[in-house]
Enzyme design. Sequence first.
Site, short mmCIF file in Angstrom:
data_model
loop_
_atom_site.label_atom_id
_atom_site.label_comp_id
_atom_site.label_asym_id
_atom_site.label_seq_id
_atom_site.Cartn_x
_atom_site.Cartn_y
_atom_site.Cartn_z
CB ILE A 72 61.61 30.99 34.48
CG1 ILE A 72 62.21 29.63 34.82
CG2 ILE A 72 62.65 31.95 33.91
CD1 ILE A 72 62.61 28.82 33.59
CB CYS A 73 62.74 31.64 39.97
SG CYS A 73 61.81 30.27 40.68
NE ARG A 74 67.94 27.91 43.62
CZ ARG A 74 67.45 26.89 44.32
NH1 ARG A 74 67.58 25.67 43.86
NH2 ARG A 74 66.84 27.08 45.46
CG MET A 111 66.67 29.42 34.97
SD MET A 111 66.46 29.08 33.21
CE MET A 111 68.17 28.97 32.67
#
Length: 125
Positions: free
Chosen positions: A89-91, A117
């Site tokens: 996962i990232c932003r 996120m």
Amino acid sequence: MKKLVWLITLVLVLTACGSTDKVNENEGLPTVDLKEVEALQKEGAVVMDVREVDEYNEGHIRSAINLPLSQLQDGERAGLDQEQKYIVICRSGSRSQTASEILHKEGYDVTNVSEGMSTWRGPVE
């Protein structure tokens, strides 16, 4: 004239083959929505947050590890286990896609999260 038509046809075929190879390169890379993250964690998958350290420190999914994409691109793999399943996962979903592709090609069991996120509504640490 026939040579020109043949040449144009050949260029179009080669161009199409090149783009098909690129798509096939990432075939088999699983992608899930945010709503599936907690269920995968319960099954034993580890969340790998590939945002930079300062972004991770502002809030991350409980028990997520941090391995920024920039470090992955530099060859960092410390602490990773090829037998472990990772949820990446990232932003927003872009960096996690890139990180997932890198790790998938190296034989890691990764699942990309299509969102990030910025839209996560679950608990954070």
